[in-house]
Design a protein around this motif. Structure first.
Motif, PDB file in Angstrom:
ATOM      1  N   GLY A   1      48.789  43.027  59.792  1.00 55.62           N
ATOM      2  CA  GLY A   1      47.432  43.505  59.992  1.00 55.62           C
ATOM      3  C   GLY A   1      46.436  43.014  58.973  1.00 55.62           C
ATOM      4  O   GLY A   1      45.225  43.207  59.134  1.00 55.62           O
ATOM      5  N   LEU A   2      46.902  42.359  57.905  1.00 54.59           N
ATOM      6  CA  LEU A   2      46.013  41.833  56.875  1.00 54.59           C
ATOM      7  C   LEU A   2      45.849  40.327  57.062  1.00 54.59           C
ATOM      8  O   LEU A   2      46.821  39.637  57.375  1.00 54.59           O
ATOM      9  CB  LEU A   2      46.545  42.122  55.469  1.00 54.59           C
ATOM     10  N   SER A   3      44.625  39.835  56.889  1.00 48.76           N
ATOM     11  CA  SER A   3      44.365  38.402  57.036  1.00 48.76           C
ATOM     12  C   SER A   3      43.991  37.787  55.694  1.00 48.76           C
ATOM     13  O   SER A   3      43.427  38.457  54.822  1.00 48.76           O
ATOM     14  CB  SER A   3      43.224  38.163  58.036  1.00 48.76           C
ATOM     15  N   ARG A   4      44.312  36.521  55.530  1.00 48.67           N
ATOM     16  CA  ARG A   4      43.998  35.817  54.288  1.00 48.67           C
ATOM     17  C   ARG A   4      42.483  35.716  54.082  1.00 48.67           C
ATOM     18  O   ARG A   4      41.996  35.793  52.945  1.00 48.67           O
ATOM     19  CB  ARG A   4      44.616  34.423  54.302  1.00 48.67           C
ATOM     20  N   GLU A   5      41.749  35.514  55.187  1.00 45.59           N
ATOM     21  CA  GLU A   5      40.301  35.361  55.067  1.00 45.59           C
ATOM     22  C   GLU A   5      39.650  36.632  54.529  1.00 45.59           C
ATOM     23  O   GLU A   5      38.799  36.582  53.626  1.00 45.59           O
ATOM     24  CB  GLU A   5      39.698  35.003  56.432  1.00 45.59           C
ATOM     25  N   THR A   6      40.058  37.783  55.070  1.00 39.81           N
ATOM     26  CA  THR A   6      39.485  39.044  54.605  1.00 39.81           C
ATOM     27  C   THR A   6      39.935  39.346  53.178  1.00 39.81           C
ATOM     28  O   THR A   6      39.155  39.845  52.356  1.00 39.81           O
ATOM     29  CB  THR A   6      39.882  40.200  55.546  1.00 39.81           C
ATOM     30  N   LEU A   7      41.190  39.017  52.871  1.00 36.02           N
ATOM     31  CA  LEU A   7      41.686  39.230  51.509  1.00 36.02           C
ATOM     32  C   LEU A   7      40.878  38.395  50.515  1.00 36.02           C
ATOM     33  O   LEU A   7      40.521  38.867  49.429  1.00 36.02           O
ATOM     34  CB  LEU A   7      43.163  38.870  51.426  1.00 36.02           C
ATOM     35  N   ALA A   8      40.564  37.167  50.894  1.00 38.58           N
ATOM     36  CA  ALA A   8      39.759  36.309  50.019  1.00 38.58           C
ATOM     37  C   ALA A   8      38.363  36.901  49.819  1.00 38.58           C
ATOM     38  O   ALA A   8      37.802  36.841  48.718  1.00 38.58           O
ATOM     39  CB  ALA A   8      39.662  34.906  50.616  1.00 38.58           C
ATOM     40  N   ALA A   9      37.802  37.489  50.877  1.00 38.08           N
ATOM     41  CA  ALA A   9      36.482  38.105  50.773  1.00 38.08           C
ATOM     42  C   ALA A   9      36.508  39.315  49.841  1.00 38.08           C
ATOM     43  O   ALA A   9      35.598  39.520  49.032  1.00 38.08           O
ATOM     44  CB  ALA A   9      35.987  38.516  52.163  1.00 38.08           C
ATOM     45  N   VAL A  10      37.576  40.103  49.929  1.00 38.76           N
ATOM     46  CA  VAL A  10      37.727  41.266  49.052  1.00 38.76           C
ATOM     47  C   VAL A  10      37.840  40.809  47.601  1.00 38.76           C
ATOM     48  O   VAL A  10      37.207  41.369  46.699  1.00 38.76           O
ATOM     49  CB  VAL A  10      38.953  42.102  49.461  1.00 38.76           C
ATOM     50  N   ARG A  11      38.625  39.777  47.358  1.00 42.63           N
ATOM     51  CA  ARG A  11      38.784  39.257  45.999  1.00 42.63           C
ATOM     52  C   ARG A  11      37.455  38.743  45.446  1.00 42.63           C
ATOM     53  O   ARG A  11      37.159  38.884  44.260  1.00 42.63           O
ATOM     54  CB  ARG A  11      39.837  38.155  45.984  1.00 42.63           C
ATOM     55  N   HIS A  12      36.656  38.129  46.315  1.00 44.46           N
ATOM     56  CA  HIS A  12      35.353  37.629  45.874  1.00 44.46           C
ATOM     57  C   HIS A  12      34.468  38.782  45.400  1.00 44.46           C
ATOM     58  O   HIS A  12      33.804  38.677  44.357  1.00 44.46           O
ATOM     59  CB  HIS A  12      34.661  36.876  47.005  1.00 44.46           C
ATOM     60  N   VAL A  13      34.469  39.885  46.145  1.00 45.07           N
ATOM     61  CA  VAL A  13      33.688  41.054  45.744  1.00 45.07           C
ATOM     62  C   VAL A  13      34.179  41.583  44.399  1.00 45.07           C
ATOM     63  O   VAL A  13      33.376  41.913  43.516  1.00 45.07           O
ATOM     64  CB  VAL A  13      33.764  42.163  46.813  1.00 45.07           C
ATOM     65  N   LEU A  14      35.481  41.620  44.216  1.00 41.24           N
ATOM     66  CA  LEU A  14      36.041  42.106  42.953  1.00 41.24           C
ATOM     67  C   LEU A  14      35.661  41.198  41.787  1.00 41.24           C
ATOM     68  O   LEU A  14      35.371  41.679  40.689  1.00 41.24           O
ATOM     69  CB  LEU A  14      37.562  42.222  43.069  1.00 41.24           C
ATOM     70  N   ARG A  15      35.670  39.895  42.024  1.00 38.58           N
ATOM     71  CA  ARG A  15      35.311  38.955  40.953  1.00 38.58           C
ATOM     72  C   ARG A  15      33.846  39.093  40.561  1.00 38.58           C
ATOM     73  O   ARG A  15      33.486  38.890  39.399  1.00 38.58           O
ATOM     74  CB  ARG A  15      35.607  37.513  41.387  1.00 38.58           C
TER      75      ARG A  15
END
Length: 223
Positions: free
Chosen positions: A155-169
């Motif tokens: 249920g988790l996608s790499r694209e969304t995970l990358a977007a979440v990481r960008h917000v955290l950075r």
């Protein structure tokens, strides 16, 4: 047992890392050293399988130690543990032969995961004889990868995970699930699933923020 040497210029930090190593099944800490020349001398005794190496070392830097080890025929594998986050440092360490790079500060879960992946790689790579096909080499190299990145939960996608990481950075002070959801255009529940996944693999820490009535708000920030 995988005999592990801890190298860090701060005695208390080295002891803390050694204690964590001892908590991982299949690993034993065989010593602690606090400068680069001590690392090379201790490794020269021939009883070290894995070196946890800080980059900011006196006498010889961690990178200089890595380069010196490359000239030794039976040098240990090296996991770099450093507060340096610049990609130049990462690239130089990889070029010099490091099998992993772990950013300080880190959680026990993050270190355990790296060590477990290394143990899997070592078990495959240390077999006698030759490989039968490309798949065996691929399996050995894949064992070094972070399972949290290579195999995502359903249920988790790499694209969304990358977007979440960008917000955290871009929010180093920490951010809540609702803010992440609004930033990337998903539901709060979805954002929290990704954030909790990053907590589980040791990339993110979860912190309660008090000061308001009711339950504390959870804030997530990069470890």
């Amino acid at each position: 047992m995988i005999r592990t040497l801890v190298a860090d210029d701060q005695v208390t930090v080295a002891q803390a890392h050694a204690d964590l190593v001892e908590r991982v099944p299949g690993f034993v800490c065989v010593g602690m050293v606090h400068d680069g020349r001590q690392v090379l001398a201790r490794v020269g005794r021939g009883d070290v399988d894995l070196l946890l190496l800080d980059l900011a070392m006196p006498e010889l830097t961690g990178l200089e130690v890595l380069r010196a080890l490359r000239s030794q025929p039976r040098s240990p594998d090296v996991v770099v543990i450093s507060a340096a986050r610049d990609l130049d440092s990462v690239r130089e360490c990889v070029r010099a032969g490091a099998v992993h790079y772990l950013i300080k500060p880190f959680t026990f879960a993050a270190l355990r995961q790296k060590l477990e992946h290394y143990a899997s790689y070592r078990e495959i790579a240390s077999r006698e004889g030759t490989v039968t096909d490309q798949a065996e080499i691929d399996a050995a190299l894949a064992a070094l990868r972070d399972a949290g990145d290579s195999v995502l939960p359903k249920g988790l996608s790499r694209e969304t995970l990358a977007a979440v990481r960008h917000v955290l950075r871009t929010t180093p002070q920490g951010v809540g699930a609702q803010a992440v959801a609004e930033e990337i255009g998903v539901s709060r529940v979805t954002a929290r699933r990704y954030l909790e996944h990053l907590v589980e693999i040791g990339s993110v820490e979860r912190l309660p923020v008090y000061g308001r009535t009711g339950r504390p708000e959870l804030v997530y920030r990069l470890s």
